[in-house]
Design a protein around this motif. Structure first.
Motif, PDB file in Angstrom:
ATOM      1  N   PRO A  98       8.512   5.802   2.169  1.00 50.03           N
ATOM      2  CA  PRO A  98       7.009   6.185   1.697  1.00 50.03           C
ATOM      3  C   PRO A  98       6.472   5.369   0.776  1.00 50.03           C
ATOM      4  O   PRO A  98       5.199   5.232   0.690  1.00 50.03           O
ATOM      5  CB  PRO A  98       7.701   7.548   0.867  1.00 50.03           C
ATOM      6  CG  PRO A  98       8.815   7.912   1.128  1.00 50.03           C
ATOM      7  CD  PRO A  98       9.644   6.725   1.747  1.00 50.03           C
ATOM      8  N   ALA A 110       2.445   4.478   1.772  1.00 48.25           N
ATOM      9  CA  ALA A 110       1.404   4.639   0.913  1.00 48.25           C
ATOM     10  C   ALA A 110       0.392   3.402   0.882  1.00 48.25           C
ATOM     11  O   ALA A 110       0.954   2.198   0.831  1.00 48.25           O
ATOM     12  CB  ALA A 110       1.628   4.535  -0.678  1.00 48.25           C
ATOM     13  N   VAL A 111      -0.909   3.623   1.535  1.00 49.11           N
ATOM     14  CA  VAL A 111      -1.677   2.373   2.062  1.00 49.11           C
ATOM     15  C   VAL A 111      -1.711   1.284   1.310  1.00 49.11           C
ATOM     16  O   VAL A 111      -1.339   0.231   1.379  1.00 49.11           O
ATOM     17  CB  VAL A 111      -2.935   3.055   2.486  1.00 49.11           C
ATOM     18  CG1 VAL A 111      -3.846   1.860   2.865  1.00 49.11           C
ATOM     19  CG2 VAL A 111      -2.871   4.196   3.567  1.00 49.11           C
ATOM     20  N   PHE A 143       4.662   9.635   5.656  1.00 47.07           N
ATOM     21  CA  PHE A 143       5.071  10.273   4.798  1.00 47.07           C
ATOM     22  C   PHE A 143       6.049  11.600   5.407  1.00 47.07           C
ATOM     23  O   PHE A 143       7.026  11.927   4.835  1.00 47.07           O
ATOM     24  CB  PHE A 143       4.189  11.070   3.664  1.00 47.07           C
ATOM     25  CG  PHE A 143       3.687  10.166   2.906  1.00 47.07           C
ATOM     26  CD1 PHE A 143       2.928   9.231   2.862  1.00 47.07           C
ATOM     27  CD2 PHE A 143       4.449  10.336   1.203  1.00 47.07           C
ATOM     28  CE1 PHE A 143       2.520   8.111   1.558  1.00 47.07           C
ATOM     29  CE2 PHE A 143       4.195   9.245   0.575  1.00 47.07           C
ATOM     30  CZ  PHE A 143       3.239   8.415   0.526  1.00 47.07           C
ATOM     31  N   SER A 169      -0.697   7.034   7.458  1.00 46.06           N
ATOM     32  CA  SER A 169      -0.011   7.181   6.259  1.00 46.06           C
ATOM     33  C   SER A 169       0.680   8.505   5.898  1.00 46.06           C
ATOM     34  O   SER A 169       1.813   8.727   5.727  1.00 46.06           O
ATOM     35  CB  SER A 169      -1.122   6.815   4.841  1.00 46.06           C
ATOM     36  OG  SER A 169      -0.545   7.191   3.755  1.00 46.06           O
ATOM     37  N   LEU A 170      -0.128   9.472   6.369  1.00 47.95           N
ATOM     38  CA  LEU A 170       0.361  10.971   6.323  1.00 47.95           C
ATOM     39  C   LEU A 170       1.535  11.081   7.163  1.00 47.95           C
ATOM     40  O   LEU A 170       2.714  11.852   6.886  1.00 47.95           O
ATOM     41  CB  LEU A 170      -0.690  11.907   6.556  1.00 47.95           C
ATOM     42  CG  LEU A 170      -0.259  13.504   6.610  1.00 47.95           C
ATOM     43  CD1 LEU A 170       0.079  13.878   5.165  1.00 47.95           C
ATOM     44  CD2 LEU A 170      -1.416  14.312   7.018  1.00 47.95           C
ATOM     45  N   ASN A 199       1.365  -0.440   0.478  1.00 48.63           N
ATOM     46  CA  ASN A 199       1.930  -1.169   1.360  1.00 48.63           C
ATOM     47  C   ASN A 199       1.138  -2.411   1.673  1.00 48.63           C
ATOM     48  O   ASN A 199       1.381  -3.564   1.881  1.00 48.63           O
ATOM     49  CB  ASN A 199       1.353  -0.345   3.007  1.00 48.63           C
ATOM     50  CG  ASN A 199       1.654  -1.068   4.373  1.00 48.63           C
ATOM     51  OD1 ASN A 199       1.106  -2.073   4.494  1.00 48.63           O
ATOM     52  ND2 ASN A 199       2.681  -0.469   4.945  1.00 48.63           N
ATOM     53  N   LEU A 217      -6.255   4.678   8.441  1.00 47.69           N
ATOM     54  CA  LEU A 217      -5.171   4.513   7.603  1.00 47.69           C
ATOM     55  C   LEU A 217      -4.524   5.688   7.057  1.00 47.69           C
ATOM     56  O   LEU A 217      -3.313   5.930   6.854  1.00 47.69           O
ATOM     57  CB  LEU A 217      -5.644   3.491   6.547  1.00 47.69           C
ATOM     58  CG  LEU A 217      -6.094   2.223   6.933  1.00 47.69           C
ATOM     59  CD1 LEU A 217      -5.961   0.853   5.878  1.00 47.69           C
ATOM     60  CD2 LEU A 217      -5.187   1.496   8.111  1.00 47.69           C
ATOM     61  N   SER A 218      -5.488   6.789   6.488  1.00 52.08           N
ATOM     62  CA  SER A 218      -4.983   7.800   5.814  1.00 52.08           C
ATOM     63  C   SER A 218      -4.109   8.591   6.695  1.00 52.08           C
ATOM     64  O   SER A 218      -2.966   9.243   6.523  1.00 52.08           O
ATOM     65  CB  SER A 218      -6.149   8.697   5.470  1.00 52.08           C
ATOM     66  OG  SER A 218      -6.829   7.810   4.631  1.00 52.08           O
TER      67      SER A 218
END
Lengths: 637, 335
Positions: free
Chosen positions: A379, A383-384, A333, A329-330, A387, A325-326
């Motif tokens: 964004p 953002a996890v 963005f 997510s990055l 979201n 997820l990270s």
């Protein structure tokens, strides 16, 4: 200038010769056989707009059902079919065809080519779109339209939970439609890379053409995932395979991955040509070159690339690892930055120019505002944690409509006012244009802004009704009222289009003093587009090369007459140096017959009449043979 | 300066709209009742004000463009002079500033993700919630089985094991936590830790077919002592009928098709397709929040569930009106 002067009257003689070479007789046979990119482009445009109206009516029905709590206008089944077909229609049958339509019409004109690289493939693409559209919409006649959303998640869309042919219409329809989109995309790529006018180096390609190129590249790489998913699901539903079935060793998440690997780029497939339209309108009406051309082009291509790395943000709540997820997510963005760069380039051009506030310009201004509002909620959904709170709520409905209506519908309507005169030869009424814009802008925001708040207040998506007393009623009512205002605004432009087409002021070659080559020829352009294919020495040729104003660059200035059959010029990829004269195929009915045979094939697979399906398959192969059958080009003399 | 004022005015207007709409019954992410939901709310307001600022900034540019447009003479030539500040502006605004803002937001969002990822303390209790078309089965470790109404003790972390019996559903109680999908074959969990007593509304968030709209779940957070009492009562077998009509109703219930799908612990009814009805009358709603648990709605629902919830698995009843009334008597007694 060297003094190789043309004999007087050279232009009229040349025009006469080209008219004769490219002449096409009227009649039904010619109508189905034409390969003229402009006629095909118009057909894409009109068919797409018909589907826009149909999809719009569906959304009005949905909004009427949701105008208040506990309403009974639509049954749950009708509601599910309508919201599913609304999504499919707007994405696949409206936005992509209309944007491809503008591409079809204007890409060859803007790059100085006499047609697309593969004219028959182009014609075929349209007929397949028509066939696929009829195929999918015939589901309503059977009362069995797709009903599990355009995302069509498994296991809900499997044979166990959705028996009947609803989902077969979806899978087969999308496989069928993919043929059209893929062929069209390849055609755009080759046309843009190989058929540019001499001198149109990479850094002189109009931004709209870059947008269509970015879209085409995305289609080529993204669409196979959807087609594959649809094929696998067809096998699972019709023959009992277990690709997505947990109990058989499959995985329902496989569907989600495949769908969104296509589905997220699809957003950009619809958005990038819209950005391109904005970038075509802004310089003309600001009367200055686009500020930051290079940044915009790199921005478009970067969006197209990074857009492939964010699909999992549609799946943040399914239970994947936080590391996954990270990363996604990055990427989500990061994809904001190249979009933002384009926005700031537009803003810089707007405030440094002297914008004329035409209808086209108003639609672009509206587009920027709406797209930015849709952009900032990007964004938020990237953002996890946020979201996971907001996904599958009305917040996402608001977000996606701001992004998609912002970046597709408003630019398309801008293009109607900007390019309509080129397509019909008549200028649209400006006053009605502005009326239409304000109804659409106010209506749109009234319809969709409250949906952000509904999501925050906990209203999930895709529910056919809701209870009163949850604080949702007023916002839903406002949304419904807004939807009708939006529809009214759209109606004004439709009326305007037909009125102006008949009675509007004659446009002439270049009514707006535009900078790119579509304004170099008459409105509407002749079949062969240009009397002479020009040599380009600037990014804004119409502004910097006064000899283009006459509509035919003289051979002594670099114009090429290219007589002797249906030919156009092929140039080198990077710096557009002339390389070869390409013979273009003539009109042919075979693409039409091929599409008819394929339509029959898909209907037969749907109803599982396998013998007839085999016959239709054989017929398809036969039409291909006809398509490629060598023949004497008797029209050439 | 005008931009900042614009931000304030526009942002405040939207914020007020949001707050005004928060009737107490809104299952809003802006009225958090747990630490996790507060994290969500914090992230919301951070990104909200950033977004408002960006939108107002862009709007200011557009207004400036319109102003210049209005001041422009009708016929002005092409201006080919390069805009010297243009590229620098694009890089600074589009790359440097946007990049910094995005990086900062991303960092904050990762912290929130980490905070939610850790366990909210050792769970005091683990319960199972199974999503089904279109209701929720709730199982407690002491054998209590209920539906659509989850009771938890206030201030104690409760772990919820989420699974599905059919298609994908998504468990979402906005005031207590983010949502979590229920996917076949996946072992998903979510933690519930309510700060204060209350009844929190939730709803299935993943489209799951015809009655996706009527798949509500309530979380009832109670003081621990009250909760223990409730749990013990729910674990007990069903109450015996106290009137003769209710007794007739029970016999009808057990003999008819009702018992094929529904369980009433302490009787021979052990169906597993529909909700466990052992303590039906202790719930506040029926049909996963479709109707309130009162005699009238219950009678209608048993007579023909398709009226209120078209597509639900429960078929219309074959009972005569008198029999139906007796069965409802029995059900109303299942405290």
């Amino acid at each position: 200038m060297t003094t190789v002067l043309e004999p007087p009257g050279w232009k009229d003689e040349l025009t006469e010769e080209l008219d004769e070479t490219w002449h096409s007789p009227p009649g039904l046979h010619e109508w189905i056989s034409t390969v003229d990119h402009k006629r095909i482009g118009m057909r894409y445009f009109y068919l797409g707009m018909v589907f826009f109206i149909i999809g719009g009516v569906q959304s009005l029905l949905i909004r009427m059902q949701l105008a208040g709590p506990d309403l009974d206008l639509l049954s749950p089944e009708a509601y599910n079919q309508l919201f599913t077909m609304h999504g499919i229609t707007m994405m696949f049958l409206f936005a992509m065809p209309v944007l491809s339509g503008f591409g079809n019409y204007f890409v060859p004109l803007m790059i100085g080519a006499r047609d697309m690289a593969f004219p028959r493939l182009n014609a075929f693409g349209f007929w397949v779109l028509l066939g696929a559209g009829i195929f999918m919409y015939s589901s309503f006649a059977m009362g069995a339209a797709p009903n599990d959303g355009w995302f069509n998640y498994l296991p809900l869309a499997g044979a166990e939970y959705t028996p009947g042919v609803n989902i077969d219409f979806y899978t087969l329809g999308l496989i069928f439609l993919g043929v059209s989109s893929t062929g069209g995309a390849i055609n755009f790529i080759v046309t843009i890379l190989k058929l540019r006018a001499p001198g149109m180096t990479l850094n002189r390609i109009p931004i709209f053409v870059w947008g269509e190129l970015a879209m085409a590249l995305q289609i080529v790489f993204a669409l196979p995932a959807l087609s594959l998913a649809a094929v696998l699901l067809t096998l699972e539903r019709k023959f009992g395979f277990h690709f997505f079935d947990k109990t058989g060793g499959g995985d329902p998440l496989l569907w989600q991955h495949l769908f969104w690997i296509f589905g997220h780029p699809e957003v950009y497939i619809v958005a990038l040509p819209g950005f391109g339209i904005a970038s075509a309108i802004i310089p003309t009406w600001c009367r200055r070159p686009m500020v930051g051309y290079t940044y915009i082009v790199i921005g478009e291509l970067a969006v197209a690339l990074v857009g492939f790395g964010v699909w999992v943000h549609h799946m943040f709540a399914v239970g994947l690892s936080n590391i996954t997820l990270s990363f996604i997510s990055l990427a989500s963005f990061m994809v904001v930055i190249p979009s933002g760069i384009q926005v700031f380039a537009w803003l810089a051009t707007l405030v440094s120019g002297r914008p004329k506030l035409s209808s086209a310009m108003w639609f672009v201004l509206g587009f920027i505002m709406i797209f930015v509002i849709g952009g900032v909620t990007g964004p938020m959904l990237g953002a996890v944690v946020l979201n996971q709170a907001l996904t599958d709520s009305y917040f996402v409905v608001a977000h996606l409509h701001y992004v998609l209506v912002g970046s597709a519908v408003f630019p398309i309507f801008g293009a109607v006012y900007h390019w309509g005169p080129k397509m019909t030869g008549r200028i649209l009424d400006e006053r009605l244009g502005k009326v239409s814009f304000w109804f659409m802008f106010v209506g749109f925001n009234l319809a969709f802004f409250p949906q952000h708040l509904l999501g925050v207040l906990g209203m999930p998506r895709r529910i056919y009704t809701y209870d009163e007393g949850l604080g949702w009623d007023a916002y839903n009512l406002a949304s419904t009222v807004g939807a009708f205002l939006l529809a009214l605004g759209i109606l004004v432009t439709i009326v305007n289009w037909y009125r102006s087409k008949r009675n509007g002021p004659v446009a002439g070659n270049d009514p707006w003093n535009g900078e790119t080559l579509e304004w170099y020829t008459s409105s509407p352009p002749p079949h062969y587009n240009f009397v002479t294919v020009p040599t380009i020495r600037s990014r804004e040729p119409m502004w910097d090369q006064p000899e283009l104003a006459g509509g035919a660059q003289a051979p002594s200035e670099g114009g090429r007459s290219l007589t002797g059959g249906h030919v156009t010029l092929s140039t080198s990829l990077l710096d557009a140096r002339p390389q070869a004269i390409v013979h273009m195929p003539h009109a042919s009915p075979w693409p039409f017959y091929f599409a008819v045979a394929l339509t029959l094939l898909f209907f037969m697979i749907l109803v599982e009449l396998w013998y007839v399906a085999v016959l239709a398959g054989v017929a398809s192969v036969m039409t291909m043979v006809g398509w490629y059958w060598p023949r004497h080009e008797t029209q050439e003399t | 300066m005008s931009t900042r004022r614009g931000t304030g005015v526009f942002g405040t207007a939207v914020a007020l709209l949001l707050l005004a709409a928060c009737s107490d019954d809104s299952p809003s992410i802006l009225t958090p009742r747990s630490e996790a939901a507060e994290r969500v709310q914090g992230l919301w307001w951070l990104t909200f004000w950033t977004s408002v600022f960006v939108c107002v900034l862009v709007a200011a540019f557009l207004v400036q463009a319109v102003r210049r447009g209005r001041a422009t003479a009708a016929e002005e030539g092409i201006d080919k002079r390069p805009v010297l500040w243009g590229p620098r502006f694009i890089v600074i605004a589009g790359l440097v500033v946007s990049g910094a803002v995005l990086a900062g937001t991303f960092a904050v969002s990762l912290r929130a993700l980490n905070a939610l990822a850790g366990p909210a303390g050792d769970p005091a209790l683990t319960i199972e919630v199974v999503g089904r078309n279109w209701w929720w089965e709730v199982r407690y470790p002491n054998g209590a089985v209920t539906a659509n109404e989850i009771h938890i003790p206030v201030g104690r972390p409760v772990e919820v094991k989420l699974s599905t019996a059919d298609v994908i559903h998504s468990f979402w109680v906005p005031q207590l936590n983010v949502k979590q999908d229920q996917v076949p074959g996946m072992d998903n969990r979510i933690s519930l830790l309510a700060d204060e007593p209350g009844r929190y509304r939730g709803q299935c968030a993943e489209f799951c077919g015809l009655q996706h709209a009527h798949m509500l779940v309530y979380v009832e957070a109670q003081p621990p002592a009250e909760f223990d009492q409730w749990l013990a009562a729910q674990g007990a077998p069903a109450a015996s009928p106290t009137s003769s009509t209710a007794g007739t109703g029970r016999d009808l219930f057990l003999r008819s098709s009702c018992a094929g799908c529904h369980a009433v612990r302490g009787t021979s009814a052990a169906g597993t397709l529909g909700p466990d009805l052992t303590h039906l009358a202790s719930r506040e709603t029926i049909g996963a929040g479709t109707l309130s648990m009162q005699r009238g709605p219950l009678t209608g629902f048993v007579r023909n569930a398709q009226d209120a919830k078209p597509g639900a698995a429960m078929p219309p009843t074959e009972l005569t009106p008198e029999e139906l009334s007796a069965v409802v008597d029995y059900l109303m007694g299942l405290e």
